[in-house]
Design an enzyme around this catalytic site. Structure first.
Site, PDB file in Angstrom:
ATOM      1  N   GLY A   1      -4.619  -2.280   1.816  1.00  0.00           N
ATOM      2  CA  GLY A   1      -5.238  -2.663   0.547  1.00  0.00           C
ATOM      3  C   GLY A   1      -5.365  -4.164   0.358  1.00  0.00           C
ATOM      4  O   GLY A   1      -5.652  -4.636  -0.742  1.00  0.00           O
TER       5      GLY A   1
ATOM      6  N   GLU B 141       0.501   1.966  10.276  1.00  0.00           N
ATOM      7  CA  GLU B 141      -0.053   1.248   9.130  1.00  0.00           C
ATOM      8  C   GLU B 141       0.832   0.051   8.810  1.00  0.00           C
ATOM      9  O   GLU B 141       1.827   0.204   8.083  1.00  0.00           O
ATOM     10  CB  GLU B 141      -0.125   2.164   7.903  1.00  0.00           C
ATOM     11  CG  GLU B 141      -1.032   3.354   8.061  1.00  0.00           C
ATOM     12  CD  GLU B 141      -1.588   3.818   6.712  1.00  0.00           C
ATOM     13  OE1 GLU B 141      -2.803   4.005   6.633  1.00  0.00           O
ATOM     14  OE2 GLU B 141      -0.807   3.976   5.750  1.00  0.00           O
TER      15      GLU B 141
ATOM     16  N   ASN C   9      -7.428   8.839   2.990  1.00  0.00           N
ATOM     17  CA  ASN C   9      -6.314   9.007   2.052  1.00  0.00           C
ATOM     18  C   ASN C   9      -6.781   8.482   0.708  1.00  0.00           C
ATOM     19  O   ASN C   9      -6.893   7.282   0.510  1.00  0.00           O
ATOM     20  CB  ASN C   9      -5.101   8.207   2.573  1.00  0.00           C
ATOM     21  CG  ASN C   9      -3.959   8.182   1.567  1.00  0.00           C
ATOM     22  OD1 ASN C   9      -3.988   8.882   0.550  1.00  0.00           O
ATOM     23  ND2 ASN C   9      -2.954   7.357   1.849  1.00  0.00           N
ATOM     24  N   TRP C  10      -7.069   9.406  -0.199  1.00  0.00           N
ATOM     25  CA  TRP C  10      -7.658   9.012  -1.481  1.00  0.00           C
ATOM     26  C   TRP C  10      -6.624   8.425  -2.441  1.00  0.00           C
ATOM     27  O   TRP C  10      -6.973   7.939  -3.498  1.00  0.00           O
ATOM     28  CB  TRP C  10      -8.344  10.207  -2.147  1.00  0.00           C
ATOM     29  CG  TRP C  10      -9.545  10.732  -1.403  1.00  0.00           C
ATOM     30  CD1 TRP C  10     -10.027  10.320  -0.179  1.00  0.00           C
ATOM     31  CD2 TRP C  10     -10.421  11.774  -1.834  1.00  0.00           C
ATOM     32  NE1 TRP C  10     -11.134  11.028   0.169  1.00  0.00           N
ATOM     33  CE2 TRP C  10     -11.407  11.941  -0.829  1.00  0.00           C
ATOM     34  CE3 TRP C  10     -10.484  12.599  -2.962  1.00  0.00           C
ATOM     35  CZ2 TRP C  10     -12.424  12.883  -0.930  1.00  0.00           C
ATOM     36  CZ3 TRP C  10     -11.492  13.544  -3.063  1.00  0.00           C
ATOM     37  CH2 TRP C  10     -12.448  13.681  -2.060  1.00  0.00           C
ATOM     38  N   LYS C  11      -5.338   8.543  -2.073  1.00  0.00           N
ATOM     39  CA  LYS C  11      -4.248   8.036  -2.933  1.00  0.00           C
ATOM     40  C   LYS C  11      -4.409   8.614  -4.353  1.00  0.00           C
ATOM     41  O   LYS C  11      -4.897   9.733  -4.498  1.00  0.00           O
ATOM     42  CB  LYS C  11      -4.220   6.515  -2.893  1.00  0.00           C
ATOM     43  CG  LYS C  11      -4.149   5.992  -1.443  1.00  0.00           C
ATOM     44  CD  LYS C  11      -3.775   4.553  -1.314  1.00  0.00           C
ATOM     45  CE  LYS C  11      -3.713   4.183   0.165  1.00  0.00           C
ATOM     46  NZ  LYS C  11      -3.314   2.797   0.409  1.00  0.00           N
TER      47      LYS C  11
ATOM     48  N   GLU D   4       3.720   3.592   0.874  1.00  0.00           N
ATOM     49  CA  GLU D   4       3.832   3.606  -0.589  1.00  0.00           C
ATOM     50  C   GLU D   4       4.907   4.590  -1.027  1.00  0.00           C
ATOM     51  O   GLU D   4       5.589   4.379  -2.024  1.00  0.00           O
ATOM     52  CB  GLU D   4       2.454   3.920  -1.206  1.00  0.00           C
ATOM     53  CG  GLU D   4       1.524   2.722  -1.063  1.00  0.00           C
ATOM     54  CD  GLU D   4       0.045   3.052  -0.921  1.00  0.00           C
ATOM     55  OE1 GLU D   4      -0.374   4.176  -1.247  1.00  0.00           O
ATOM     56  OE2 GLU D   4      -0.703   2.155  -0.457  1.00  0.00           O
TER      57      GLU D   4
ATOM     58  N   HIS E  36       4.176   7.762   4.119  1.00  0.00           N
ATOM     59  CA  HIS E  36       3.308   6.616   3.821  1.00  0.00           C
ATOM     60  C   HIS E  36       4.168   5.487   3.249  1.00  0.00           C
ATOM     61  O   HIS E  36       5.127   5.728   2.530  1.00  0.00           O
ATOM     62  CB  HIS E  36       2.222   7.033   2.819  1.00  0.00           C
ATOM     63  CG  HIS E  36       1.150   6.002   2.696  1.00  0.00           C
ATOM     64  ND1 HIS E  36       1.316   4.853   1.946  1.00  0.00           N
ATOM     65  CD2 HIS E  36      -0.085   5.916   3.257  1.00  0.00           C
ATOM     66  CE1 HIS E  36       0.212   4.114   2.059  1.00  0.00           C
ATOM     67  NE2 HIS E  36      -0.644   4.737   2.843  1.00  0.00           N
TER      68      HIS E  36
ATOM     69  N   GLY F 179      -7.889   4.111   3.442  1.00  0.00           N
ATOM     70  CA  GLY F 179      -7.616   4.168   2.006  1.00  0.00           C
ATOM     71  C   GLY F 179      -8.877   3.858   1.217  1.00  0.00           C
ATOM     72  O   GLY F 179      -9.775   4.693   1.085  1.00  0.00           O
ATOM     73  N   GLY F 180      -8.972   2.634   0.715  1.00  0.00           N
ATOM     74  CA  GLY F 180     -10.067   2.217  -0.172  1.00  0.00           C
ATOM     75  C   GLY F 180     -11.457   2.639   0.272  1.00  0.00           C
ATOM     76  O   GLY F 180     -12.243   3.159  -0.530  1.00  0.00           O
TER      77      GLY F 180
ATOM     78  N   SER G  72      -6.830  -1.491   5.722  1.00  0.00           N
ATOM     79  CA  SER G  72      -8.094  -2.212   5.512  1.00  0.00           C
ATOM     80  C   SER G  72      -9.150  -1.910   6.577  1.00  0.00           C
ATOM     81  O   SER G  72      -9.890  -2.798   6.993  1.00  0.00           O
ATOM     82  CB  SER G  72      -7.845  -3.725   5.408  1.00  0.00           C
ATOM     83  OG  SER G  72      -7.036  -4.006   4.274  1.00  0.00           O
TER      84      SER G  72
END
Ligand code: 13P
Length: 249
Positions: free
Chosen positions: A173, A167, A9-11, A97, A95, A234-235, A213
Site C-alpha cells: 500500500g 509480501e 485481496n480486496w481487504k 495486517e 497477512h 491489494g489496491g 504495490s
C-alpha cells in the site's frame, strides 16, 4: 510447469453491491484468460453472493482469513468448514495486517493452514519483513523462520495445495515495490527453504507469489522473474481495469 496465480485481496473494501459490480466486469474482461489461475478474495459479507456470480467462470473464490476450529464459542470468527460450505477455494492467512494489527503469530497461522488443508481448502500463506527488519539485515533469517514455522508438520503431499505469498511489509500500500530482482531473490530463498524442509520436487512445484504495490505498469517486470509465480494484489485489485491488466501481464 507452475501456472501463475494472480489473486486480488480486496481487504476491507466493497459492499455486496459493489462486489457484484466488480466481479461482473471481471468476468467479462477475463473470460479469455486460460493460462493463469485467477482468484478474488472479497470480504466475508460478500463471499456467498460473489460465489454465485462466479459460477461457471474461470475466476475462483478466496477468503481473507479464518479460524482453525470447525465450530464453537469463538465470537466473531469464521471457520474453514463454513468457508468450504459456501464455495471458497483459497484462504489468505498470515497477512501482515493480521500479524500486525491482530497479533497473529506463526503458531496460529500454522494451525489455520493445517485446518484449511484438512477441509480441502488451499491456504495462501503470507510472509515478509518490515522496513526495520530489512534495514537491520534480518530479512533472510525472518522469512526463513516464518516459512519453517508456518509449514511445520505439514506433509509433503499437502504442499501442492499451498501457495506462499512473499509480501514485504514496507511495500504494501505504499507504492514502493521491491525491485523485481530483489523480490525474485527472496522468493528463491523461500523456495530453497521449502527444499530444505521437503525435497527439490516440492520446492520446484510450490507456487510463490509476490505482493506489495503490484500495478499494471510493474506487473510484467515482476511476474516474468524466474521464481515468481504470480501476485497477491491489494489496491489494484479493486478496479476491473487494473486487475485485468495485471492478470494479463
Ligand atoms: P497493495 O497491492 O495495495 O500494496 O497490497 C498488497 C497486499 O497486501 C496484498 O495482500
Amino acid at each position: 510447469m507452475r501456472i501463475p496465480i494472480i489473486a486480488g485481496n480486496w481487504k476491507m473494501y466493497k459492499t455486496v453491491d459493489e462486489a457484484v459490480a466488480l466481479v461482473r466486469e471481471l468476468k467479462e474482461k477475463l473470460a479469455d484468460v486460460n493460462n493463469r489461475e485467477i482468484v478474488v478474495c472479497p470480504p466475508f459479507t460478500a463471499l456467498h453472493t460473489v460465489y454465485k456470480e462466479l459460477s461457471g467462470t474461470n475466476i475462483k473464490l478466496g477468503a481473507q482469513n479464518c479460524y482453525f476450529e470447525d465450530e464453537g464459542a469463538f465470537t466473531g470468527e469464521v471457520s474453514p468448514l463454513m468457508l468450504k460450505n459456501i464455495g471458497v477455494e483459497y484462504v489468505v492467512i498470515g497477512h501482515s495486517e493480521r500479524r500486525g494489527y491482530f497479533n497473529e503469530n506463526d503458531d496460529l497461522i500454522n494451525k489455520k493452514a493445517k485446518a484449511l488443508l484438512l477441509k480441502g481448502l488451499k491456504p495462501i500463506i503470507c510472509v515478509g519483513e518490515s522496513l526495520e527488519q530489512r534495514e537491520a539485515g534480518e530479512t533472510e533469517t525472518l522469512v526463513r523462520k516464518q516459512v519453517f514455522r508456518d509449514l511445520d508438520g505439514i506433509e509433503p503431499y499437502q504442499l501442492k495445495n499451498i501457495v506462499i505469498a512473499y509480501e514485504p511489509i514496507w511495500a504494501i500500500g505504499t507504492g514502493k515495490t521491491a525491485t523485481s530482482t530483489e523480490a525474485n531473490r527472496v522468493i528463491a530463498l523461500i523456495r530453497n527453504t521449502v527444499k530444505e524442509m521437503y525435497s527439490p520436487l516440492e520446492a520446484n512445484s510450490i507456487r510463490i507469489q509476490y505482493g506489495g504495490s503490484v500495478k499494471p505498469d510493474n506487473a510484467h517486470e515482476i511476474l516474468t522473474q524466474s521464481d515468481i509465480d504470480g501476485a497477491l494484489v491489494g489496491g489494484a485489485s479493486l478496479k476491473a481495469d487494473s486487475f485485468t491488466a495485471i492478470v494479463k501481464f
